[in-house]
Each structure stands twice: as C-alpha cells, then as structure tokens.
Design an enzyme around this catalytic site. Sequence first.
Site, mmCIF file in Angstrom:
data_model
loop_
_atom_site.group_PDB
_atom_site.id
_atom_site.type_symbol
_atom_site.label_atom_id
_atom_site.label_comp_id
_atom_site.label_asym_id
_atom_site.label_seq_id
_atom_site.Cartn_x
_atom_site.Cartn_y
_atom_site.Cartn_z
ATOM 1 N N SER A 127 0.840 -1.192 0.000
ATOM 2 C CA SER A 127 0.000 0.000 0.000
ATOM 3 C C SER A 127 0.875 1.241 0.000
ATOM 4 C CB SER A 127 -0.849 -0.002 1.271
ATOM 5 O OG SER A 127 -1.507 1.228 1.440
ATOM 6 N N TYR A 151 -1.391 -0.570 10.742
ATOM 7 C CA TYR A 151 -1.715 -1.151 9.434
ATOM 8 C C TYR A 151 -0.564 -0.931 8.449
ATOM 9 C CZ TYR A 151 -3.534 -1.484 4.719
ATOM 10 O OH TYR A 151 -3.669 -1.784 3.379
ATOM 11 N N LYS A 155 2.231 -3.696 6.678
ATOM 12 C CA LYS A 155 2.550 -3.846 5.250
ATOM 13 C C LYS A 155 4.054 -3.706 5.023
ATOM 14 C CE LYS A 155 -1.507 -4.582 3.521
ATOM 15 N NZ LYS A 155 -1.812 -5.863 2.873
HETATM 16 P P1 NAD Z 1 -11.127 -6.574 1.296
HETATM 17 O O1 NAD Z 1 -11.346 -6.576 2.756
HETATM 18 O O2 NAD Z 1 -12.296 -6.342 0.404
HETATM 19 O O3 NAD Z 1 -10.448 -7.958 0.851
HETATM 20 C C1 NAD Z 1 -9.620 -8.707 1.699
HETATM 21 C C2 NAD Z 1 -10.166 -10.138 1.710
HETATM 22 O O4 NAD Z 1 -9.335 -10.951 2.523
HETATM 23 C C3 NAD Z 1 -11.574 -10.230 2.290
HETATM 24 O O5 NAD Z 1 -12.391 -10.978 1.411
HETATM 25 C C4 NAD Z 1 -11.371 -10.942 3.625
HETATM 26 O O6 NAD Z 1 -12.486 -11.748 3.965
HETATM 27 C C5 NAD Z 1 -10.127 -11.751 3.360
HETATM 28 N N1 NAD Z 1 -9.296 -12.039 4.537
HETATM 29 C C6 NAD Z 1 -8.869 -11.182 5.495
HETATM 30 N N2 NAD Z 1 -8.073 -11.804 6.371
HETATM 31 C C7 NAD Z 1 -7.996 -13.100 5.964
HETATM 32 C C8 NAD Z 1 -7.335 -14.251 6.466
HETATM 33 N N3 NAD Z 1 -6.590 -14.187 7.568
HETATM 34 N N4 NAD Z 1 -7.458 -15.419 5.790
HETATM 35 C C9 NAD Z 1 -8.221 -15.492 4.677
HETATM 36 N N5 NAD Z 1 -8.887 -14.434 4.172
HETATM 37 C C10 NAD Z 1 -8.764 -13.257 4.811
HETATM 38 O O7 NAD Z 1 -9.974 -5.531 0.987
HETATM 39 P P2 NAD Z 1 -9.387 -5.011 -0.403
HETATM 40 O O8 NAD Z 1 -9.666 -3.565 -0.496
HETATM 41 O O9 NAD Z 1 -9.784 -5.906 -1.500
HETATM 42 O O10 NAD Z 1 -7.838 -5.170 -0.088
HETATM 43 C C11 NAD Z 1 -7.087 -6.289 -0.527
HETATM 44 C C12 NAD Z 1 -5.648 -6.133 -0.068
HETATM 45 O O11 NAD Z 1 -5.123 -4.941 -0.615
HETATM 46 C C13 NAD Z 1 -5.467 -6.026 1.445
HETATM 47 O O12 NAD Z 1 -4.305 -6.727 1.818
HETATM 48 C C14 NAD Z 1 -5.298 -4.548 1.678
HETATM 49 O O13 NAD Z 1 -4.532 -4.269 2.814
HETATM 50 C C15 NAD Z 1 -4.564 -4.128 0.406
HETATM 51 N N6 NAD Z 1 -4.756 -2.710 0.054
HETATM 52 C C16 NAD Z 1 -6.024 -2.206 -0.024
HETATM 53 C C17 NAD Z 1 -6.209 -0.871 -0.329
HETATM 54 C C18 NAD Z 1 -7.591 -0.258 -0.344
HETATM 55 O O14 NAD Z 1 -7.700 0.940 -0.128
HETATM 56 N N7 NAD Z 1 -8.648 -1.013 -0.619
HETATM 57 C C19 NAD Z 1 -5.097 -0.057 -0.580
HETATM 58 C C20 NAD Z 1 -3.819 -0.611 -0.514
HETATM 59 C C21 NAD Z 1 -3.673 -1.948 -0.187
HETATM 60 C C1 WQD Z 2 -9.515 10.025 0.813
HETATM 61 C C2 WQD Z 2 -9.697 11.526 1.012
HETATM 62 C C3 WQD Z 2 -10.034 12.141 3.292
HETATM 63 C C4 WQD Z 2 -13.910 10.140 3.801
HETATM 64 C C5 WQD Z 2 -7.010 4.959 2.969
HETATM 65 C C6 WQD Z 2 -6.008 4.264 3.856
HETATM 66 C C7 WQD Z 2 -4.810 3.835 3.029
HETATM 67 C C8 WQD Z 2 -5.222 3.020 1.801
HETATM 68 C C9 WQD Z 2 -6.298 3.699 1.029
HETATM 69 C C10 WQD Z 2 -5.138 0.642 2.272
HETATM 70 C C11 WQD Z 2 -8.953 12.088 2.219
HETATM 71 C C12 WQD Z 2 -11.266 12.443 2.473
HETATM 72 C C13 WQD Z 2 -12.719 10.616 3.273
HETATM 73 C C14 WQD Z 2 -14.940 11.062 4.136
HETATM 74 C C15 WQD Z 2 -13.519 12.851 3.360
HETATM 75 N N1 WQD Z 2 -5.778 1.744 2.180
HETATM 76 N N2 WQD Z 2 -12.531 11.958 3.059
HETATM 77 N N3 WQD Z 2 -14.705 12.395 3.879
HETATM 78 O O1 WQD Z 2 -7.258 7.981 3.866
HETATM 79 O O2 WQD Z 2 -6.333 8.412 1.531
HETATM 80 O O3 WQD Z 2 -6.410 6.121 2.407
HETATM 81 O O4 WQD Z 2 -7.371 4.072 1.892
HETATM 82 O O5 WQD Z 2 -3.959 0.427 2.140
HETATM 83 O O6 WQD Z 2 -3.995 3.087 3.886
HETATM 84 O O7 WQD Z 2 -5.585 5.158 4.864
HETATM 85 O O8 WQD Z 2 -8.525 7.222 1.791
HETATM 86 O O9 WQD Z 2 -10.852 7.281 1.018
HETATM 87 O O10 WQD Z 2 -10.393 7.446 3.503
HETATM 88 O O11 WQD Z 2 -9.810 9.360 2.032
HETATM 89 O O12 WQD Z 2 -13.382 14.053 3.166
HETATM 90 O O13 WQD Z 2 -16.006 10.692 4.616
HETATM 91 O O14 WQD Z 2 -11.094 11.763 1.256
HETATM 92 O O15 WQD Z 2 -9.811 13.113 4.261
HETATM 93 O O16 WQD Z 2 -8.526 13.377 1.880
HETATM 94 P P1 WQD Z 2 -7.093 7.558 2.475
HETATM 95 P P2 WQD Z 2 -9.985 7.770 2.109
#
Ligand code: NAD
Ligand code: WQD
Length: 339
Positions: A127, A151, A155
């Site tokens: 991430s 978190y 990562k």
């Molecule tokens: P999500 O929660 O929709 O998907 C994660 C999936 O993993 C879920 O279906 C959950 O049930 C499953 N899971 C969690 N822990 C588990 C375990 N111990 N064993 C088996 N299954 C498990 O989230 P997402 O947005 O699809 O994110 C996927 C990956 O990408 C995550 O690792 C997350 O940290 C990373 N990521 C997400 C974002 C984001 O903003 N969505 C950004 C950067 C990185």
């Molecule tokens: C985006 C922008 C908020 C909600 C998060 C995690 C990051 C990564 C991606 C996993 C910001 C603003 C939000 C609301 C708002 N995930 N906002 N009102 O914080 O950039 O990142 O998701 O790896 O680790 O921290 O994403 O969508 O929460 O916010 O004004 O109700 O929207 O302040 O500027 P963020 P977000």
Amino acid sequence: MHKKNILVTGGAGFIGSHTCVALVEAGYVPIILDNLGNSDVRVLDRLAAITGHRPAFIEGDVRDRALLDAVFGQHDIAGVIHFAGLKAVGDSVADPITYYENNVHGTWVLAAAMQAAGVKTLIFSSSATVYGEPDRSPIPEDAPCRPANPYGRSKRMVEEALIDLQLAQPDWRIALLRYFNPVGAHESGRIGEHPQGKPNNLMPFVCQVAVGLREKLSVHGGDYPTPDGTGLRDYVHVMDLAEGHVAALRHAEKAPGLVTLNLGTGTGASVLDVVKAFERASGQTIAYEIGPRRPGDVPAYWGDPSLAEATLGWRARRGLDAMCADSWRWQQGNPRGYE
Ligand code: NAD
Ligand code: WQD
C-alpha cells in the site's frame, strides 16, 4: 495450452474479486481462498456471470498451515496473489495484535507453505500507506518508508521480510505492489466494494449519499494547502489495478527476482474533484459540508507510476469519470451489496 492455476488469497474481497476477472480474461484459472471475514460468498455467482467461469473456492484462513498444505497438495498452483488481510487504519490502531496477526503472521504462514510446496511466485498487496507523509509528490518507490500506523507498519514489515526471503532464496519471484487509492467497480456493475457499516473511505461514502443511504458527506478539512483546500489523493480504478496484477504475474514468470512498484495514476484529485465527477457521472447532487480535518490524514500525495510502466508495460487507463460512473452503476444496482 494448459492453463495455470493461481491461488488468490482474499479473492472474495474488493480488489481480489476484480483481479479474478482479469485473471480469467488473461487465460489463468483463479482459485480463491478467503475466510469471508470481510466479503460475501455470493461474489462467486457474480464472477461466474461476468466471466463464464466460477472460480474454485476454499473457505479458510491463510494462517491455517494444514489447510494451505492441503490446497497446495490438491491443486497444481503456479503462483499466489496474496490479498488476504485487514485494511482499516483506525481498527489497526485500536487492535494492533489482530492486525499483525493477520497481515504479518498470515503472510508468513503462507510463505512457509509456498516454500514447502515449491511454489515461489508471489504477488503481494502492499500500500502507498507505507510511505507515510512523503517529502514530495509524485512519490517514487525509493522514497523513505515512514508508515504512521500499525496497518501501514504491518505492510512494510511484510515487504521487508519478503525482501529478506528473496535475498536468501534467489529463485523466488516476488512483486510488492503499492496501491494508491483503489476505487470504482467492474464496468458490468455486478461486482464492487461493499463496506460493512459506515464507510471510512471517500468513494463508498459518496456512493451511499448518492443512493440516499446517507444524508451528506463530511469533507474532512477544507483548509489544506491544496488548490481547493481539500485533501488530494491518487485514485486508481480497481480494474486498472486488477490488470496490474496480471502484468506483475507475467513479469514474475519471466525471471526470478523482486520488484517493488507503485500502482497509481500519477495524478492527484481533491475531495471536491471527486464529488464533482461523481455528480457528473450519476446526475445526482452530493450534499456535503466541510468539517474538521481527520486526525492522521496527509494533506496531499500521489504516486509516480513510471517504474511500473517501464517494468510491466502497465499504466492506468481509466480516469476519474470512469471510476465514478462504474462505482455508481454498482451502487445503484446493488445498494445492499451481494444480498
Ligand atoms: P477486502 O477486505 O475487500 O479484501 C480482503 C479479503 O481478505 C476479504 O475478502 C477478507 O475476507 C479476506 N481475509 C482477510 N483476512 C484473511 C485471512 N486471515 N485469511 C483469509 N482471508 C482473509 O480488501 P481489499 O480492499 O480488496 O484489499 C485487498 C488487499 O489490498 C489487502 O491486503 C489490503 O490491505 C490491500 N490494500 C487495499 C487498499 C484499499 O484501499 N482497498 C489499498 C492498498 C492496499
Ligand atoms: C480520501 C480523502 C479524506 C472520507 C485509505 C487508507 C490507506 C489506503 C487507502 C489501504 C482524504 C477524504 C474521506 C470522508 C472525506 N488503504 N474523506 N470524507 O485515507 O487516503 O487512504 O485508503 O492500504 O492506507 O488510509 O482514503 O478514502 O479514507 O480518504 O473528506 O467521509 O477523502 O480526508 O482526503 P485515504 P480515504
């Protein structure tokens, strides 16, 4: 030609399910392992409707070594895309044990099972949060990593451990993919993101306001040093991300090694840019009010995706309008997710 099986941990979730579509389109066979802790098994029906292929599904946990050994024993698996993990920053601050247990220990059980099975191709969901508050944007991959919460640290710990593993055992093929802000949905509107409870993230919240589930968006801060005073992020369409995973897999198949790559668009959009784009895409008015800053938020950041393009031949093709249009199609057709 014989199709390759790819184990997709967390494949029932938001990014994982979209990546399963891209895998099938690219000629791979996804096998999903998910504990359904943050997802719904009915996504499998939707995947079947989109691709004509219903992925094999194993309900279980990546921390379950015996289960992983059985999965690797029963299926001829060519590589693993590892999405399974927990992702709510606030929860990670409140309950770090659970976060390190799932994200760090879980990856380590998986890596050990892969090693034992001789499967050494791994694409890992990292991430942009590993950068913390960056010195400048666009952020290149060699920028310092200063994650600001458990978190993000979970990562970064996994990244460092996988770098150690690949150094010790150079036949591993590893990609660490640092996603910026994934949003959007498959263009069919059949799969998308459905957070449980009140959404933390901007796009799901905007969607719920548009569909009438929430009254108004609270904009977290209007006095940042950005053009309109609201926070800037690098929003990236989830199908672009999905295609980035396929490109990373193809790259890993070519040669052993480890790459660390940003997956983003290289441009920042403000909260109000997102609101305006969503209004255009949906024809709805998004009620909002400017509220206080959210603790821990970085004012502005976006990624430099040029290394991903040079390495993988991948770049994000879908813009903010498509992200909003596709999110809206999914939200309108599925106001209660997969129910
Ligand atoms: P999500 O929660 O929709 O998907 C994660 C999936 O993993 C879920 O279906 C959950 O049930 C499953 N899971 C969690 N822990 C588990 C375990 N111990 N064993 C088996 N299954 C498990 O989230 P997402 O947005 O699809 O994110 C996927 C990956 O990408 C995550 O690792 C997350 O940290 C990373 N990521 C997400 C974002 C984001 O903003 N969505 C950004 C950067 C990185
Ligand atoms: C985006 C922008 C908020 C909600 C998060 C995690 C990051 C990564 C991606 C996993 C910001 C603003 C939000 C609301 C708002 N995930 N906002 N009102 O914080 O950039 O990142 O998701 O790896 O680790 O921290 O994403 O969508 O929460 O916010 O004004 O109700 O929207 O302040 O500027 P963020 P977000």
